[in-house]
Structure formats: C-alpha cells, structure tokens
Design a protein around this motif. Structure first.
Motif, PDB file in Angstrom:
ATOM      1  N   LEU A 183       9.871   4.043   4.807  1.00 31.07           N
ATOM      2  CA  LEU A 183       9.312   5.050   5.722  1.00 31.07           C
ATOM      3  C   LEU A 183       9.995   5.022   7.094  1.00 31.07           C
ATOM      4  N   GLY A 184      11.147   4.352   7.190  1.00 34.01           N
ATOM      5  CA  GLY A 184      11.828   4.296   8.484  1.00 34.01           C
ATOM      6  C   GLY A 184      11.127   3.386   9.478  1.00 34.01           C
ATOM      7  N   VAL A 185      10.157   2.615   9.005  1.00 35.63           N
ATOM      8  CA  VAL A 185       9.412   1.702   9.890  1.00 35.63           C
ATOM      9  C   VAL A 185       9.840   0.276   9.562  1.00 35.63           C
ATOM     10  N   PRO A 186      10.549  -0.379  10.481  1.00 30.40           N
ATOM     11  CA  PRO A 186      11.046  -1.733  10.175  1.00 30.40           C
ATOM     12  C   PRO A 186       9.933  -2.686   9.768  1.00 30.40           C
ATOM     13  N   ALA A 187       8.727  -2.484  10.302  1.00 28.17           N
ATOM     14  CA  ALA A 187       7.628  -3.392   9.966  1.00 28.17           C
ATOM     15  C   ALA A 187       7.277  -3.306   8.475  1.00 28.17           C
ATOM     16  N   HIS A 193      10.429  18.332  13.395  1.00 28.55           N
ATOM     17  CA  HIS A 193      11.066  17.592  12.298  1.00 28.55           C
ATOM     18  C   HIS A 193      11.194  16.118  12.655  1.00 28.55           C
ATOM     19  N   CYS A 194      10.046  15.545  12.989  1.00 31.42           N
ATOM     20  CA  CYS A 194      10.012  14.138  13.407  1.00 31.42           C
ATOM     21  C   CYS A 194      10.531  13.206  12.318  1.00 31.42           C
ATOM     22  N   PHE A 195      10.213  13.527  11.070  1.00 33.74           N
ATOM     23  CA  PHE A 195      10.517  12.581   9.993  1.00 33.74           C
ATOM     24  C   PHE A 195      11.382  13.261   8.945  1.00 33.74           C
ATOM     25  N   PRO A 196      12.347  12.526   8.395  1.00 35.35           N
ATOM     26  CA  PRO A 196      13.185  13.111   7.350  1.00 35.35           C
ATOM     27  C   PRO A 196      12.381  13.349   6.061  1.00 35.35           C
ATOM     28  N   VAL A 197      12.749  14.374   5.347  1.00 32.13           N
ATOM     29  CA  VAL A 197      12.016  14.754   4.133  1.00 32.13           C
ATOM     30  C   VAL A 197      12.743  14.218   2.895  1.00 32.13           C
ATOM     31  N   SER A 198      11.973  13.745   1.929  1.00 29.90           N
ATOM     32  CA  SER A 198      12.504  13.306   0.622  1.00 29.90           C
ATOM     33  C   SER A 198      13.492  12.156   0.722  1.00 29.90           C
ATOM     34  N   GLU A 199      13.279  11.279   1.677  1.00 29.39           N
ATOM     35  CA  GLU A 199      14.135  10.101   1.752  1.00 29.39           C
ATOM     36  C   GLU A 199      13.794   9.103   0.652  1.00 29.39           C
ATOM     37  N   GLY A 200      12.570   9.203   0.141  1.00 28.29           N
ATOM     38  CA  GLY A 200      12.161   8.257  -0.884  1.00 28.29           C
ATOM     39  C   GLY A 200      11.972   6.860  -0.316  1.00 28.29           C
ATOM     40  N   ALA A 201      12.318   5.873  -1.126  1.00 30.74           N
ATOM     41  CA  ALA A 201      12.018   4.481  -0.764  1.00 30.74           C
ATOM     42  C   ALA A 201      13.176   3.800  -0.055  1.00 30.74           C
ATOM     43  N   ALA A 202      14.066   4.578   0.560  1.00 33.46           N
ATOM     44  CA  ALA A 202      15.198   3.971   1.262  1.00 33.46           C
ATOM     45  C   ALA A 202      14.691   2.980   2.304  1.00 33.46           C
ATOM     46  N   GLU A 203      15.463   1.922   2.508  1.00 34.41           N
ATOM     47  CA  GLU A 203      15.077   0.903   3.496  1.00 34.41           C
ATOM     48  C   GLU A 203      15.527   1.312   4.897  1.00 34.41           C
ATOM     49  N   ALA A 233       0.834  -1.203   0.000  1.00 35.67           N
ATOM     50  CA  ALA A 233       0.000   0.000   0.000  1.00 35.67           C
ATOM     51  C   ALA A 233       0.867   1.251   0.000  1.00 35.67           C
ATOM     52  N   VAL A 234       1.935   1.240   0.767  1.00 34.53           N
ATOM     53  CA  VAL A 234       2.818   2.410   0.835  1.00 34.53           C
ATOM     54  C   VAL A 234       3.441   2.662  -0.539  1.00 34.53           C
ATOM     55  N   LEU A 235       3.884   1.584  -1.192  1.00 30.84           N
ATOM     56  CA  LEU A 235       4.516   1.755  -2.498  1.00 30.84           C
ATOM     57  C   LEU A 235       3.503   2.199  -3.553  1.00 30.84           C
ATOM     58  N   ALA A 236       2.240   1.810  -3.384  1.00 27.40           N
ATOM     59  CA  ALA A 236       1.212   2.294  -4.307  1.00 27.40           C
ATOM     60  C   ALA A 236       0.919   3.769  -4.038  1.00 27.40           C
ATOM     61  N   ALA A 237       0.847   4.124  -2.765  1.00 27.36           N
ATOM     62  CA  ALA A 237       0.492   5.498  -2.392  1.00 27.36           C
ATOM     63  C   ALA A 237       1.574   6.497  -2.804  1.00 27.36           C
ATOM     64  N   CYS A 238       2.834   6.075  -2.725  1.00 28.31           N
ATOM     65  CA  CYS A 238       3.918   7.039  -2.915  1.00 28.31           C
ATOM     66  C   CYS A 238       4.032   7.517  -4.350  1.00 28.31           C
ATOM     67  N   HIS A 288      -0.286   7.813  11.101  1.00 29.81           N
ATOM     68  CA  HIS A 288       1.166   7.756  11.243  1.00 29.81           C
ATOM     69  C   HIS A 288       1.817   7.417   9.898  1.00 29.81           C
ATOM     70  N   ILE A 289       1.252   6.439   9.198  1.00 34.54           N
ATOM     71  CA  ILE A 289       1.812   6.064   7.891  1.00 34.54           C
ATOM     72  C   ILE A 289       1.641   7.225   6.912  1.00 34.54           C
ATOM     73  N   ALA A 290       0.473   7.847   6.903  1.00 35.29           N
ATOM     74  CA  ALA A 290       0.231   8.972   6.004  1.00 35.29           C
ATOM     75  C   ALA A 290       1.215  10.107   6.294  1.00 35.29           C
ATOM     76  N   ASP A 291       1.444  10.346   7.564  1.00 33.57           N
ATOM     77  CA  ASP A 291       2.357  11.395   8.009  1.00 33.57           C
ATOM     78  C   ASP A 291       3.764  11.137   7.462  1.00 33.57           C
ATOM     79  N   ARG A 292       4.196   9.890   7.591  1.00 34.70           N
ATOM     80  CA  ARG A 292       5.527   9.540   7.101  1.00 34.70           C
ATOM     81  C   ARG A 292       5.588   9.582   5.580  1.00 34.70           C
ATOM     82  N   LEU A 293       4.526   9.123   4.932  1.00 34.34           N
ATOM     83  CA  LEU A 293       4.492   9.196   3.464  1.00 34.34           C
ATOM     84  C   LEU A 293       4.691  10.640   3.005  1.00 34.34           C
ATOM     85  N   ALA A 294       4.003  11.556   3.663  1.00 33.48           N
ATOM     86  CA  ALA A 294       4.076  12.969   3.272  1.00 33.48           C
ATOM     87  C   ALA A 294       5.508  13.467   3.371  1.00 33.48           C
ATOM     88  N   ALA A 295       6.219  13.063   4.408  1.00 34.71           N
ATOM     89  CA  ALA A 295       7.593  13.532   4.580  1.00 34.71           C
ATOM     90  C   ALA A 295       8.549  12.785   3.656  1.00 34.71           C
TER      91      ALA A 295
END
Lengths: 455, 249
Positions: free
Chosen positions: A443-447, A430-440, A263-268, A284-291
């Motif tokens: 979204l910085g979430v191990p799950a 600045h909870c979440f890094p911006v423009s990290e893209g799809a780095a593993e 879902a994250v990869l579809a949304a991004c 939380h996921i939406a928030d991270r997606l935005a960043a």
C-alpha cells in the motif's frame, strides 16, 4: 477487476463507432493467494490504422504485443489481449480460439506470467479467460468498479449477452450477492450493523477485521454481543453469530488492526470493501486498499457534535450520518477531507506522545479533536443502513437517482435534512496509485512492508 | 613522524602518541624519564584525540575505547595507526602493545555504507519509503531510524549547515508518524540547539524536546502536506530552506 478509467478507455477504443472489430492489450497486476484477482492497470491501444478491420474479423500487428510484454515485465504484470465483438457475440469464437493458441503462448513466454484474452461487446460487458498452460480457464467475474459497480459473470452468460443484474431486493439479488466476497473493517458500532445486513442479505464471503475485544460498555451498540461475550474478540463473536443463522457462505475473522500487513493481505482478496472505523488511520488504510487493489469502498461515519450554551450546559448541535462511496481512480476519502495528513499525525502523537500533541495543539500547529457525544445505536443503525443501501444501489440500480450524484450522502437529524455530493464536487488529486496490487512496500506504507532483514 | 620518544610530552596536551616510559629504542630505562617517574611507568595512547594513560604497556582495544569515553559497542571501523606502517584495522579484542615502535593513535570511524546496499550495522528500526532511503544514501547522509518511547525518528547526523551558525553541522531529527507518507512530516529538530554567529534569535525554535537522550531544538516550520506530492525529499527541502533563511541565504 477493471477501474472505471481503464474500462472506459478500452470501450472507447474498441467501439469507435464504425462497427468494425478493434484490439487492445490490458496490463494487469495479478494478486491474491486464495482468491486470485487481476487488476487492470494500463491499456495499450492497437491503433485502428495498423489493423485490418472487418465487422467480424481483425488482424493486428504483433509489435504491440512486444510493447505490452516490455511494459509488463517492468512490474511483473500479466497481459490480457482484448478485442471487440461489434456484432454482440458474447463468447469466444473459433477464430479467437485459433489465434489465442499462438498469441497466449507468446505472451506467456514473454512475461513469465499467465496470459489472458478477453472480448468486449458494445455495452462494455466483458468476458475473459486465462491461460496458465495451453488450456483456457474462464474468469469467473469481470468487474468494473466505477460510479456503478458492473459485474459480468462467466457462469450464466450466453452468446447473446451477459446475465442481467437482478432486480434489487429480490431472491435473485441474494443469489448474486452470494457470489461476492465483502470485507468489513471495524466490527463495532456501525460495522456490526453493516455485517449483520450483509450476512442476512446473503453475501457469500464476509471477511471481518477488528483487533478489539468486547467490553461491557460496548453492549449498547454491538449487534449479537451478549454479557457472555465480554472479553471475546469482536470478530470471533460476530462470526459465530452469523454461523448460527447461516450454513452457507464463508466467514473469515481477522483479529488484527487493519494497519497490519496480515489484515491488509486478508482484506485485499475481497471484491468490495466497507470501512466502519472510527480512526483516521483505519480510513487511510481502507482508502489505500481501494486504490491499490481496485476495490469499491463504502465508508460510514457518524457524529453528534455538541456545543456549549450560555448557562454552561451543552446541547446537541447536530446528529450526523455520512456515507461515502469511493471507486478506484475516483476521488479518495483523503481528497474528500474525511481525514488528512495532519489528522494522521495527530492520531499518532495522541497514541505515542500525548504531551507533544497537546503542545502542538496549544501552539496552533495542529487542530484539536472536536468534542462529540458518543454515537448511539439508533444513529448507527440509520447510517449503517444507508451505507448498505448504497451498495445495493451501485450493484443493482433501482432508484430514480443517478449514482453519479451520490458520491457522498450526509443526513442531519437535527436539521431534518439530507445533502448529497456528486463525484465532480470533490477535487481528485490522485493521491494513491491505482491497481498497484501487492507491490512493496504494501500500500506504499513502509510500516506495512515485509520485515526486512536487518543484521 | 612519531614523537613517541619525546621525553617532555609527558602531561596533557598535543602529544598524540603513546608515551611510554620508554619504548621506541627498546631500551626500557631511558634516563630522562626515570627522573620524573622512577617507579611509575606511564604509557600513553591517543584514542580519537583523547589521550589515555594506561598503567600497563599492553591494552585491549575495547578497554582503550571505553577509557577514552567512546562506546565500544557502537559499530566502529577501528584503525590502529603506526608510523611507517600501513594502517591496520583491528577488532575490539586486539591487544595493543604500546612498546611497539611508532604507535600513533587509534582511530574510530562509524561504519557507514553509502552505496544503498542494506547496511548491516546501521540501525533501521523502521523502514522509510524505498525512494527516501535511496535519497538519503545518495546524499551520503549518515542516517538511521529509531523508536524512542514509541515515537519514530529519522536521525541524520553531521547534517551540513550553511555558514552563519555557531556550529558547522548538526544532527537533524524528523518525526515519522506510523501512517507516513499518508501522515505528514511536520517541523524538524536540531541537536545541538542552533544559534546564529550573529547572536540574533531564531524565531519559532524555543521548544526543546529530548529524544534519544539528546536535547533537540524544535524548528516549527510547516507546509500543507500533499501525500500525492510530498515525500522526505520535499521535507528536506523545507529543512534546507529554513536553515538557509535564518542566515540570509
């Protein structure tokens, strides 16, 4: 895709006020399979004093390209060389073509990535092109995601300037929306109403994310759902419904929880995000997606808290609708307290260990969940409408109000009032890094990380 | 150094070695033993400090481990120590001949890799943030992640405790919500339940939870979680501080 910070930094450097050309390099995370996006991450300014600057010409030292290549290779970034056209020429000149021929090849070989070049005019408008070989391909859209969402389409731009944003609520607006891809997370009480509006407004591509199936008790609030749909996936039902009144446009249904990698990869891949969920996890996921993917995010929530009366009955304490607009690099939903780390933990415990949750609440270590009356379609419609109006206001400014003042809007039907909160009223941690893209991990979430090989 | 021929070490006790009726000298009927057990040969093998007494002079490693009360399917490094010989790693199907001279013991070491390479044997039911995993490995912890009845646990074994507790190490459990690191890490859990040598009570540790079949003592220690700053590293600091505070360090 340019977060406001990078866009503003570029503009400040490229237009120092002396009318002379200037240059910079922009590092980007390249993302997307189906819809390729380059997310602006970092600006490397070429100091003015190191350049030979004229009103219509600039030479600048290649050592900055080397710096950019070095920094880009750390994360596999792509590099875009940007320079100013102070005279307002909104197209690439012959001199630009000439210098790109050499420069783009150097960058490509230095980064092993496609390279890009871009021009900016004084208004901040940009035009970009990408070189995967010796051939330039125009970038369809340069978007600045800030308090306003500015879009500069290559198609229709002229040498004298970009297309002007069309007037809100017109056919031109519809045509403009027809170029955008919007993702809606949650297709239920508010999400179905947001989706209905976006589809009728002509949004070109709509990505619907929801894992849930329609139940009879949902029929009171999910648009387009009928008795015959009970048991079907909400996203499938809704996609079919849209196809019955629109032959143009693309509807993509993703029958997954947003807290999944798929879902994250579809949304991004979308340009703009709507979160219409009722869980902290979804937000939380939406928030991270935005960043992480530099996407403007609209979040809508409703609540009807009730309170006890002396005679033991309960009454409606308030009827709330809330719309938050979040842009990459701005304050997040988490900064704004829409959800927090403790609520995420509580949701997890509620699912996996309700007894442990009850004990933690009893012991005073976690808050209990507020008792709320279920949302009703009347309230949902008003909130969902306010949310889509917010999108229109950001893309096609029409109001007598400045968008800065409306990071959050809360209306209260019982009190008959509306509160607006400006971006500056929220602490941006600045909870979440911006423009990290799809780095593993994603979204910085191990799950959400790629499943690792575990022997 | 082996005592394999000590005729008197026949019962329980310190004697770590096989205790065959006879053995090391090859003569099968040593007089003294015959007196005690004329028709009942007893062999002995020390398996990680547990003495087992097989009836036959040959035993398969798997059976030896099982009889000593260890789980043979746990990933062990199994070493057969024989006096006067270099240590020898054996597998579960290896047959130990207790008649062989100098057999001292079977030693079990959990397989553990501390160099940060993915460990083939460690159970990692869910991933932590890469920096967390690197930290755990760097600190040399024996750790794994597992899911028990839907709850996600980071388990750190042999976590060193400061002096002042009745045990020197403990197993630490930290519950990791699925939305971590957005979701907070809160509190930590100790197995066995810890007690101070002084006998004083430890506040806010009354709650006991059963995880992976073990009783864990919940340490209610909290902080305001900031996802921009907090990670497992800061949570382990909380764990360490809490453990030290109770013993006045």
């Amino acid at each position: 895709m340019l977060p406001a910070k990078q866009a503003d930094e570029l503009r400040a450097h490229l237009f120092p006020g002396d009318g002379l050309e200037a240059a910079a390099l922009l590092l980007c995370a390249a993302t997307g399979q189906r819809r390729q996006k380059w997310l602006g991450r970092e600006v490397i300014c070429v100091p003015h004093e190191h350049c030979t600057r004229r009103p219509d010409f600039i030479t600048w030292p290649g050592e900055y390209v080397e710096t950019a290549i070095d920094r880009a290779s750390v994360c596999g970034d792509a590099v875009i060389a940007v320079h100013a056209h102070p005279g307002g020429l909104f197209t690439f000149s012959n001199a630009d073509d000439e210098s790109d021929r050499v420069l783009m090849s150097s960058i490509r070989h230095g980064t092993d990535q496609a390279a890009g070049s871009a021009i900016m005019i004084a208004s901040g408008a940009m035009r970009a092109r990408v070189y995967e070989d010796n051939h330039a391909t125009p970038v369809d859209l340069v978007m600045k995601a800030g308090v306003d969402i500015e879009t500069w389409w290559s198609d229709g731009a002229t040498a004298s300037g970009p297309m002007k944003p069309p007037m809100a609520f017109t056919g031109d607006m519809r045509a403009s929306l027809g170029r955008l891809s919007v993702c809606i997370i949650g297709v239920s009480g508010t999400g179905s109403i947001v989706a209905e509006q976006l589809a009728r407004l002509g949004v070109g591509e709509i990505i619907l994310i929801d894992f849930d199936k329609i139940e009879e008790r949902n029929l009171n609030r999910i648009l387009n759902a009928t008795l015959a749909d009970v048991g079907s996936l909400k996203v499938e039902m809704f996609a079919d419904a849209i196809r019955r009144y629109r032959s143009d446009g693309e509807i993509i249904s993703v029958p997954r929880s947003v807290a999944t990698r798929e879902a994250v990869l579809a949304a991004c891949e979308a340009d703009i995000l709507f979160s219409c969920v009722d869980s902290a996890e979804g937000r939380h996921i939406a928030d991270r997606l935005a960043a992480y993917f530099a996407m403007p995010l609209f979040d809508v929530g409703v609540a009807i808290p009730t309170e006890p009366m002396p005679d033991g009955r309960r009454r409606v304490a308030e009827v709330y609708g809330r719309v938050d607009y979040v842009y990459p690099g701005g304050s997040s939903l988490m900064d704004r307290g829409v959800y927090d780390a403790a609520l995420l933990e509580a949701e997890y415990l509620a699912r996996m260990a309700p007894h442990a949750l009850a004990r933690k609440i009893a012991d005073g270590y976690l808050r209990g969940m507020a008792e709320e009356a279920p949302g009703v379609i009347t309230l949902n419609m008003r909130a969902a409408s306010a949310c889509v109006v917010e999108l229109i206001a950001r893309l096609f400014p029409f109001g007598g109000f400045a968008n800065e003042t409306r990071a959050r809007t809360i209306f209260m039907l019982a009190e008959g009032d509306e509160d607006v909160f400006s971006e500056s009223q929220f602490q941006n941690r600045h909870c979440f890094p911006v423009s990290e893209g799809a780095a593993e991990p994603l979204l910085g979430v191990p799950a959400l990380a790629l499943q690792r090989r575990v022997a | 150094m082996s005592h394999e021929n000590d005729p008197h070490s026949h019962g329980e006790g310190e004697e770590p070695n096989r205790h065959p009726h006879e053995g090391s000298h090859g003569d099968h009927y040593h007089g003294e033993h015959e007196h005690h057990h004329p028709h009942h040969e007893v062999w002995k093998l020390n398996v990680q400090g547990v003495i087992i007494e097989p009836r036959k002079p040959e035993i398969v490693v798997r059976e030896a481990i099982q009889r000593a009360g260890f789980n043979p399917d746990t990933p062990w490094i199994i070493v057969l120590k024989v006096a006067g010989e270099p240590k020898r790693e054996v597998d579960l199907s290896f047959v130990i001949d207790l008649r062989h001279k100098g057999i001292e013991k079977l030693r079990l070491t959990p397989r553990q890799i501390n160099n940060g390479e993915m460990c083939g044997q460690r159970r990692v039911a869910f991933a932590m943030v890469p920096q967390d995993e690197a930290l755990l490995d760097r600190l040399g912890f024996e750790w794994e992640t597992l899911v028990d009845a839907g709850r996600r646990w980071l388990i750190i074994r042999n976590y060193p405790l400061p002096p002042g507790y009745q045990v020197a190490t403990a197993t630490i459990g930290i519950e990791v919500p699925v939305s971590y690191p957005g979701a907070q890490l809160d509190m930590f859990y100790c197995h066995p339940p810890l007690a101070l040598s002084s006998g004083a009570a430890i506040p806010q540790t009354q709650q006991i939870e059963t995880v992976i079949g073990l009783t864990f003592q919940r340490w209610s220690r909290h902080r305001q979680w900031d996802p921009a700053r907090d990670t497992l590293a800061t949570h382990l600091t909380l764990v360490d501080e809490s453990l030290h505070r109770e013993v006045g360090q």
